[in-house]
Design a protein around this motif. Structure first.
Motif, mmCIF file in Angstrom:
data_model
loop_
_atom_site.group_PDB
_atom_site.id
_atom_site.type_symbol
_atom_site.label_atom_id
_atom_site.label_comp_id
_atom_site.label_asym_id
_atom_site.label_seq_id
_atom_site.Cartn_x
_atom_site.Cartn_y
_atom_site.Cartn_z
ATOM 1 N N GLU A 193 -59.864 81.300 -49.416
ATOM 2 C CA GLU A 193 -59.453 80.877 -50.915
ATOM 3 C C GLU A 193 -58.849 82.139 -51.505
ATOM 4 O O GLU A 193 -59.488 83.379 -51.429
ATOM 5 C CB GLU A 193 -60.804 80.610 -51.743
ATOM 6 N N GLU A 231 -56.470 83.811 -54.499
ATOM 7 C CA GLU A 231 -56.059 84.037 -55.910
ATOM 8 C C GLU A 231 -54.799 84.965 -55.925
ATOM 9 O O GLU A 231 -54.662 86.057 -55.320
ATOM 10 C CB GLU A 231 -56.912 84.317 -56.808
ATOM 11 N N GLU A 252 -55.440 79.384 -62.534
ATOM 12 C CA GLU A 252 -56.868 80.106 -62.375
ATOM 13 C C GLU A 252 -56.781 80.776 -63.906
ATOM 14 O O GLU A 252 -56.323 80.594 -64.819
ATOM 15 C CB GLU A 252 -56.978 81.241 -61.423
ATOM 16 N N GLN A 257 -52.051 83.579 -63.365
ATOM 17 C CA GLN A 257 -52.963 83.601 -62.123
ATOM 18 C C GLN A 257 -53.037 82.221 -61.447
ATOM 19 O O GLN A 257 -53.649 81.242 -62.272
ATOM 20 C CB GLN A 257 -54.107 84.066 -62.293
ATOM 21 N N GLU A 271 -54.339 79.744 -57.827
ATOM 22 C CA GLU A 271 -55.305 79.747 -56.646
ATOM 23 C C GLU A 271 -55.037 78.484 -55.664
ATOM 24 O O GLU A 271 -54.666 77.524 -56.272
ATOM 25 C CB GLU A 271 -56.850 79.653 -57.263
ATOM 26 N N GLY A 293 -59.289 89.861 -61.731
ATOM 27 C CA GLY A 293 -58.621 90.300 -60.327
ATOM 28 C C GLY A 293 -58.364 89.150 -59.507
ATOM 29 O O GLY A 293 -58.486 87.816 -59.813
ATOM 30 N N ASN A 294 -57.663 89.329 -58.537
ATOM 31 C CA ASN A 294 -57.184 88.226 -57.289
ATOM 32 C C ASN A 294 -58.152 88.412 -56.221
ATOM 33 O O ASN A 294 -58.165 89.445 -55.497
ATOM 34 C CB ASN A 294 -55.673 88.392 -56.948
ATOM 35 N N GLY A 295 -59.121 87.663 -56.425
ATOM 36 C CA GLY A 295 -60.226 87.754 -55.116
ATOM 37 C C GLY A 295 -59.770 86.908 -53.899
ATOM 38 O O GLY A 295 -58.794 85.953 -54.023
ATOM 39 N N HIS A 307 -61.963 84.672 -51.339
ATOM 40 C CA HIS A 307 -63.363 84.309 -51.026
ATOM 41 C C HIS A 307 -63.416 83.627 -49.731
ATOM 42 O O HIS A 307 -62.567 82.806 -49.328
ATOM 43 C CB HIS A 307 -63.773 83.374 -52.087
ATOM 44 N N ARG A 315 -61.193 95.443 -59.706
ATOM 45 C CA ARG A 315 -61.791 94.128 -59.679
ATOM 46 C C ARG A 315 -63.066 93.828 -59.623
ATOM 47 O O ARG A 315 -63.870 92.965 -60.460
ATOM 48 C CB ARG A 315 -61.098 93.507 -58.475
ATOM 49 N N ARG A 341 -66.131 89.733 -64.442
ATOM 50 C CA ARG A 341 -64.828 89.365 -64.208
ATOM 51 C C ARG A 341 -64.889 88.309 -63.118
ATOM 52 O O ARG A 341 -63.776 87.951 -62.441
ATOM 53 C CB ARG A 341 -64.205 90.535 -63.409
ATOM 54 N N TRP A 342 -65.894 87.426 -63.149
ATOM 55 C CA TRP A 342 -66.223 86.434 -62.084
ATOM 56 C C TRP A 342 -66.277 87.085 -60.661
ATOM 57 O O TRP A 342 -66.062 86.197 -59.838
ATOM 58 C CB TRP A 342 -65.216 85.393 -62.205
ATOM 59 N N ALA A 343 -66.004 88.424 -60.359
ATOM 60 C CA ALA A 343 -66.059 88.828 -59.163
ATOM 61 C C ALA A 343 -67.675 89.517 -58.928
ATOM 62 O O ALA A 343 -68.091 89.794 -59.944
ATOM 63 C CB ALA A 343 -64.899 89.965 -59.225
ATOM 64 N N ARG A 355 -71.343 83.807 -59.670
ATOM 65 C CA ARG A 355 -70.038 84.343 -58.833
ATOM 66 C C ARG A 355 -69.885 85.750 -59.097
ATOM 67 O O ARG A 355 -69.171 86.252 -58.558
ATOM 68 C CB ARG A 355 -69.088 83.594 -59.806
ATOM 69 N N ARG A 381 -67.514 86.880 -51.201
ATOM 70 C CA ARG A 381 -66.707 86.983 -52.212
ATOM 71 C C ARG A 381 -66.171 88.625 -52.487
ATOM 72 O O ARG A 381 -65.342 88.730 -53.496
ATOM 73 C CB ARG A 381 -67.189 86.691 -53.663
HETATM 74 N N1 GLU Z 1 -60.877 85.937 -59.874
HETATM 75 C C1 GLU Z 1 -62.451 86.180 -59.432
HETATM 76 C C2 GLU Z 1 -62.418 87.148 -58.236
HETATM 77 O O1 GLU Z 1 -61.711 88.272 -58.451
HETATM 78 C C3 GLU Z 1 -62.962 84.810 -58.791
HETATM 79 C C4 GLU Z 1 -63.045 83.763 -59.784
HETATM 80 C C5 GLU Z 1 -63.364 82.552 -59.232
HETATM 81 O O2 GLU Z 1 -64.890 82.342 -58.891
HETATM 82 O O3 GLU Z 1 -62.712 81.829 -58.747
HETATM 83 O O4 GLU Z 1 -63.157 87.136 -57.380
#
Ligand code: GLU
Ligand code: MG
Length: 418
Positions: A126, A128, A174, A179, A181, A226-228, A230, A284, A289-291, A302, A326
């Motif tokens: 996945e 981003e 996103e 951003q 995804e 950030g741009n993860g 996954h 990130r 940051r959901w990271a 997350r 992740r």
């Molecule tokens: N942008 C987050 C990252 O850097 C993830 C956000 C999500 O859970 O989709 O991993």
């Protein structure tokens, strides 16, 4: 104007950039066997096209040989040259795999997994990214307006993904500024990593044709998100039956899945160096940051390194059930990232590890992750001593080149390359 079609054979080495050489497509029959010339030191070209140090000097010759099963041909039908390229393998002149070939590193991991457990790995990446073709608009997280503002990018990109055999699954706006995804369907074994390489290139190819960029750098603004990347995965047994799920387990994991994830968590500090390999990867990986921030397994969090993804009741739960790693970003070669996950997971199966009770924080810097990789005898075994040493040299040289820059300046440097 007269035109003759060209094609290219590419690899995605330690820098995560896709590099290779082109030739007239009519030469393909002979090139399929002899490939194109390559040199060991090319693996040391970092994200900024510098070679701060190399164990190989100017010596040696390799060949980069196209994989006939990894040919991608996409016509954007806009008068531009077709995207036509192969992903390939790095070999010695006698045809044997080069110790640092990223695809072979993954292939060896998958072969060992299959040999020892009879399991095959299904995975999906996945991605981003930040699209430069939209204005930043306040309040646009996940919005229909942000979806609309990207114009025809998403549709052209979806067509390109499909033409490249990447089976598009979703596209969305996103949370972050500009951003987006996307996800593509899972694939088995090495094909999933090929798909990750190709899908990102199709995003770049589409953006390029529209006069913009799809930027996959781990984070663009130190104050933003950030741009993860996954990486979702699950197992199939020899009969093709999904075997990741066990309803009797409190977390729903089958015994093999539990041990595999335990192996990932056990090796997480060293793994970071391979899956989050930019200095800015660690900007990130900060709270809120959901990271991910901790080497933990969670069902619905997350901030966990490994997350068990939700399944929809009433559907084929066993088939849907998957786990998401992740701690990756697009500075990592998908081959290296997936291989690291498989080797670590397999160590969990070999050692019959269980999910650790404690929740250690992830390394806070690339230097700390590289120290963990250097200290990891296991990683040296998986990679081979020369790959392990060269990788450390590559990334330490890159980190040293950015020393003294502010976080914002480092983000800018990486945004220009990824
Ligand atoms: N942008 C987050 C990252 O850097 C993830 C956000 C999500 O859970 O989709 O991993
Ligand atoms: Mg996301």
């Amino acid at each position: 104007m007269n035109r003759e079609p060209l094609t290219m054979v590419c690899t995605c080495e330690m820098s995560g950039r896709v590099r290779g050489k082109g030739f007239p497509a009519r030469e393909l029959p002979s090139r399929m066997a002899r490939g194109v010339g390559w040199v060991p030191t090319n693996a040391m070209i970092n994200a900024f096209s510098a070679i701060p140090a190399t164990p190989f000097g100017t010596g040696g010759d390799l060949i980069l040989v196209p994989d006939p099963a990894a040919e991608f041909e996409v016509d954007f039908a806009d008068g531009s040259a077709k995207e036509h390229f192969f992903l390939g393998d790095l070999r010695h002149l006698d045809g044997t795999p080069w110790e640092l070939c990223p695809r072979d590193f993954l292939r060896r991991a998958l072969a060992a997994l299959h040999e020892e457990t009879r399991l095959t790995l299904l995975s999906a990446f996945e991605h981003e990214f930040t699209y430069t073709g939209v204005d930043e608009a306040p309040g646009n997280a996940y919005s229909l307006d942000a979806f609309r503002r990207q114009g025809i990018f998403a549709e052209a990109f979806t067509a390109a993904l499909r033409a490249a055999g990447c089976e598009p699954d979703s596209f969305m706006a996103e949370f972050g500024a500009r951003q987006y995804e996307f996800t593509v369907d899972p694939a088995e074994g090495i094909r999933a990593a090929d798909r990750a390489v190709v899908a990102r290139e199709m995003a770049r190819a589409t953006a390029h044709r529209l006069g913009h960029r799809a930027v996959f750098a781990p984070i663009l603004d130190p104050g933003g998100v950030g741009n993860g990347v996954h990486i979702h995965f699950s197992f199939r047994n020899a009969a093709g039956t999904p075997v990741m799920h066990d309803p009797a387990d409190p977390l729903g994991l089958s015994p093999a899945a539990r041990q595999f994830v335990a192996g990932i968590l056990h090796h997480q500090p060293a793994l970071c160096a391979l899956t989050a390999p930019a200095t800015t990867s660690y900007i990130r990986l900060r709270p809120n940051r959901w990271a991910p921030t901790h080497a933990t397994l969670e069902q619905q969090d997350r901030a966990a390194a490994v997350r068990i993804c939700p399944v929809t009741p009433g559907t084929d739960v066993a088939r849907q059930f998957n786990v998401e790693y992740r701690v990756a970003d697009a500075a990592a070669s998908p081959y290296l990232a997936l291989a690291a996950i498989v080797w670590a997971g397999m160590d969990g199966i070999r050692q019959q590890r269980d999910i650790p009770a404690e929740s250690p924080a992830l390394p806070a810097t690339l230097d700390a992750a590289l120290d963990a990789l250097e200290a990891s005898e296991a990683a040296r075994d998986w990679m081979g001593a020369s790959h392990h040493a060269a990788y450390l040299m590559h990334k330490r040289g890159e980190a040293a080149a950015l020393a003294g820059l502010t976080e914002a300046e480092q983000c800018t440097r990486y945004a220009a390359t990824y």
